[in-house]
Design an enzyme around this catalytic site. Structure first.
Site, PDB file in Angstrom:
ATOM      1  N   CYS A   9      31.524  38.118  20.878  1.00  0.00           N
ATOM      2  CA  CYS A   9      30.711  38.282  20.519  1.00  0.00           C
ATOM      3  C   CYS A   9      28.854  37.107  19.600  1.00  0.00           C
ATOM      4  O   CYS A   9      28.291  37.102  19.952  1.00  0.00           O
ATOM      5  CB  CYS A   9      29.677  39.572  21.475  1.00  0.00           C
ATOM      6  SG  CYS A   9      30.369  40.251  22.907  1.00  0.00           S
TER       7      CYS A   9
HETATM    8  C1  BEZ Z   1      34.347  39.745  21.200  1.00  0.00           C
HETATM    9  O1  BEZ Z   1      33.135  39.406  20.970  1.00  0.00           O
HETATM   10  O2  BEZ Z   1      34.955  39.655  20.491  1.00  0.00           O
HETATM   11  C2  BEZ Z   1      35.383  40.759  21.738  1.00  0.00           C
HETATM   12  C3  BEZ Z   1      34.893  41.860  22.867  1.00  0.00           C
HETATM   13  C4  BEZ Z   1      36.085  42.094  23.091  1.00  0.00           C
HETATM   14  C5  BEZ Z   1      37.484  42.297  23.715  1.00  0.00           C
HETATM   15  C6  BEZ Z   1      38.030  41.418  22.867  1.00  0.00           C
HETATM   16  C7  BEZ Z   1      36.539  40.264  21.963  1.00  0.00           C
END
Ligand code: BEZ
Length: 209
Positions: A45
């Site tokens: 994100c």
């Molecule tokens: C991420 O944004 O890196 C992420 C969020 C939830 C699960 C796996 C990755």
């Protein structure tokens, strides 16, 4: 309930990093993109939000207002924004909606319980100036989205909204477009003089941009 193409994008009012936001009023007569993130302070994100911020000149060129959403508080969003700028070199320049009680996530069916019972998936809703949903995408948490592809589909959506055309596989702006089958040859000749006929149902013309 799932949101389908052609539905009016549900309106909502919520807190965001840019203050309280009402989606429809915020979008006004612009195009919109509402996209969700599973959680603050997560790696994929962080890269996505920086990538979207870096594309601001491209969104502006297309009159697209982007709105992010994550199921955390505004205070968390502001704290995370520092990391996003640090890591990606691009500061948040669009509202990031806070949705700690998952009201908007539920309204937009962004939680897919068989994937994860509390976090949102990576949803994208492209919303037209008429507030109707023009395109949806759903990615899992571990796969970051390709925002250049999102620009490409906005280009296609805007082209096909303005002209009686469709865009072929892997189209990018400047490539030939397809004349919609509902146009007769006579009508096509008027609108697109010199169009090419590959098959009676497959007629092409230069990009009318
Ligand atoms: C991420 O944004 O890196 C992420 C969020 C939830 C699960 C796996 C990755």
């Amino acid at each position: 309930m799932a949101i389908r193409l052609g539905d009016i994008a549900p309106d909502f009012t919520a807190d965001s990093t840019a203050g309280p936001i009402s989606l429809h009023a915020h979008l006004g007569s612009s195009w919109g993109i509402l996209f969700s993130h599973p959680k603050d302070f997560t790696p994929v994100c962080t890269t996505e939000l920086g990538a979207v911020a870096a594309l601001k000149p491209e969104w502006d060129k297309r009159d697209v207002k982007v709105v992010g959403l994550s199921v955390d508080s505004v205070a968390d969003h502001h704290a995370w924004a520092g990391d996003i700028a640090d890591v990606t070199g691009s500061a948040l320049n669009f509202p990031l909606v806070a949705d700690p009680d998952r009201t908007v996530a539920t309204l937009y069916d962004m939680i897919h319980p068989n994937a994860d019972s509390t976090l949102t998936v990576r949803s994208v809703f492209v919303i037209g100036p008429d507030k109707k949903v023009k395109l949806t995408l759903t990615y899992p948490a571990a796969t970051g989205r390709n925002f250049d592809e999102l620009l490409r589909v906005v280009d296609s959506l805007q082209r096909t909204a303005q002209h009686k055309v469709a865009t072929p596989a892997n189209w990018t702006p400047g490539d030939a477009v397809i004349i919609v089958p509902s146009l007769s040859d006579t009508e096509a000749a008027e609108a697109f003089p010199g169009f090419e006929t590959l098959k009676p149902y497959l007629r092409t013309t230069p990009d009318p941009r």
